[in-house]
Design an enzyme around this catalytic site. Structure first.
Site, PDB file in Angstrom:
ATOM      1  N   ARG A  94      -8.435   7.757  29.156  1.00  0.00           N
ATOM      2  CA  ARG A  94      -8.135   7.909  27.716  1.00  0.00           C
ATOM      3  C   ARG A  94      -6.713   8.435  27.528  1.00  0.00           C
ATOM      4  NH1 ARG A  94      -9.173  12.265  25.041  1.00  0.00           N
ATOM      5  NH2 ARG A  94     -11.101  12.782  26.125  1.00  0.00           N
ATOM      6  N   TYR A 147       0.154  -6.345   5.692  1.00  0.00           N
ATOM      7  CA  TYR A 147      -1.206  -6.694   6.117  1.00  0.00           C
ATOM      8  C   TYR A 147      -2.216  -5.872   5.299  1.00  0.00           C
ATOM      9  CZ  TYR A 147      -5.309  -6.768   9.153  1.00  0.00           C
ATOM     10  OH  TYR A 147      -6.593  -6.877   9.639  1.00  0.00           O
ATOM     11  N   ASP A 219       6.648  -2.881  11.462  1.00  0.00           N
ATOM     12  CA  ASP A 219       5.590  -3.638  12.125  1.00  0.00           C
ATOM     13  C   ASP A 219       6.156  -5.019  12.446  1.00  0.00           C
ATOM     14  OD1 ASP A 219       3.434  -5.318  12.677  1.00  0.00           O
ATOM     15  OD2 ASP A 219       2.077  -4.287  11.308  1.00  0.00           O
ATOM     16  N   LYS A 244      -1.720 -10.178  18.559  1.00  0.00           N
ATOM     17  CA  LYS A 244      -1.073 -11.380  18.029  1.00  0.00           C
ATOM     18  C   LYS A 244      -0.171 -12.008  19.106  1.00  0.00           C
ATOM     19  CE  LYS A 244      -3.218 -10.521  14.164  1.00  0.00           C
ATOM     20  NZ  LYS A 244      -3.932  -9.303  14.420  1.00  0.00           N
TER      21      LYS A 244
END
Ligand SMILES: Cc1ncc(COP(=O)(O)O)c(C=O)c1O
Length: 428
Positions: A94, A147, A219, A244
């Site tokens: 993690r 988005y 972004d 993406k």
């Protein structure tokens, strides 16, 4: 691997070395062991401990995948080194693991950033950044075309925690300046926006953000580092949905934040405490996808320009949104900021939602899919997918009509894409 069978040099299992004992296993009751040699641990124990790591003396061309969630750190010193992120020392996945660190190194290098943090998704990248950067009372200025889930994050959970947002027009840096006020800590835009393909003037927005003491985060999911270098243009932080173009094959869900080392340390801690880490397999797949990123982006971009030009002249298409077209209002900005092209994403308007339904139903190669950036061309409908979380009024206010179609142009032969789109349009 620490051998547990005494005196054993060979990597071959003692079980296969002793077929007679093996044969007896089927005859015994469950959870009992078939006659281990007295110097050996029991079969039960050996099942747990005999799974040796592969012994490889010649380096593999493809990087190994380290799925382990935990690493052996047999001294407090080693624990300290892993906790201090010393290169090559790991404790718990993690916090850090080899494939994830390899992805972070690659993206920091390709974006020319000091550090990178890879996350469980693009939204986890944005969330980790805002959790690291913002506190109650802070203010964000964001592009109005973003988005949908990013907008929902700002207007929902962040607003509920006392962080307010003002929206501004990404093509008009002055509107960002007007929206800034003393507690503005973050300016958030997309290089090419989802879904209206507006191009952000990063240098101008960096000036506005920095004059107000805010961080400019960009972004770059629609452009990738192959087409845009936002840090070099003045942004402080670059974000990606690696789901993406970085991944590129619709088999990854991951994200990344790239930027200055001190801020990224805070992002890393936010990722750790909120548990938003990238998985090793997703990091591995993203790195594999990135080997062909430059080639793919070149082809996506060339194909998108071809398709956009065709759609712009089609009688059933009311408007095309693609900054690569000289007729697009953001073309000048795209030429300056995206010298290698405006990317593989475009949108276009049909008459209404029933027209979109008929168009999609008549396609045969191009598939309807809510995501984007696959090597295959896909189509989506922002009003019912990416921007579903906004009210109809909010969508209308932002220019996202029910007839808007978003196209992720793939790397197929361009004429095949156009032929299929024409078949869809003929049904409208
Ligand atoms: C521009 C942009 N940013 C962020 C995201 C979120 O990425 P993810 O789905 O990997 O969380 C998306 C998803 O479509 C996106 O289009």
């Amino acid at each position: 691997m620490r051998p547990i069978s005494s005196g054993r040099q060979s990597k071959q299992s003692p079980i296969t070395e002793r077929p007679a004992a093996d044969a007896a296993i089927g005859d015994v009751r469950p959870y009992t062991v078939a006659m281990p040699a007295p110097e050996e641990p029991s079969f039960d124990t050996r099942c747990v401990h005999e799974s040796a790591a592969p012994d490889v003396r010649t380096p593999p061309l493809a990087p190994p995948l380290y799925l382990s969630s935990v690493y052996e750190t047999p001294s407090p010193d080693l624990v300290e080194r892993a906790m201090d992120h010393e290169r090559g020392y790991y404790l718990y996945a993690r916090t850090a693991s080899p494939n994830v660190v390899a992805l972070e190194d690659a993206l920091a290098a390709l974006e020319h950033g000091e550090a990178a943090v890879a996350t469980a998704s693009g939204m986890a990248a944005i969330s980790s950044l805002v959790l690291a950067l913002l506190a109650q009372g802070d203010h964000v200025v964001a592009a109005s075309d973003l988005y949908g889930t990013t907008t929902t994050l700002l207007s929902g959970p962040l607003a509920a925690h006392g962080i307010t947002t003002s929206l501004a027009d990404v093509s008009d840096p002055a509107s960002f300046r007007d929206a800034m006020r003393p507690p503005t800590k973050l300016v958030l835009v997309e290089t090419v926006s989802n879904p209206l393909m507006r191009v952000a003037d990063i240098a101008a927005l960096a000036e506005v953000a920095h004059a107000g003491g805010a961080v400019l985060a960009v972004d770059a999911s629609f452009t990738s580092p192959a087409l845009s270098q936002a840090l070099a243009q003045g942004a402080d932080v670059v974000l990606h949905s690696a789901t993406k173009y970085l991944g590129g094959h619709s088999d990854v869900t991951a994200g990344v934040v790239v930027g200055p080392a001190p801020l990224l340390e805070t992002v890393r801690s936010a990722r750790n405490v909120f548990g938003a880490v990238c998985s090793p397999l997703d990091a591995w797949l993203t790195l594999r996808g990135m080997k062909t990123l430059a080639l793919r982006m070149e082809r996506h971009t060339a194909n998108a320009l071809h398709v956009a030009g065709h759609l712009a002249g089609h009688p059933k298409v009311r408007r095309v949104y693609y900054a690569g077209l000289p007729s697009d209002p953001d073309h000048g900005c795209a030429r300056r900021l995206l010298p290698r092209g405006a990317g593989g994403m475009l949108s276009f308007e049909l008459a209404d939602r029933p027209a979109v339904g008929r168009f999609v139903a008549a396609l045969s190669m191009v598939r309807f899919a809510a995501s984007l950036a696959d090597v295959a061309t896909t189509v989506s409908h922002p009003a019912t997918t990416s921007h579903r979380g906004l009210s109809a009024d909010e969508r209308a206010h932002r220019g996202i009509g029910d007839g808007l179609v978003r196209l992720s142009v793939g790397i197929e032969a361009p004429d095949d894409i156009v032929r299929d789109l024409d078949q869809g349009l003929a049904a409208v």
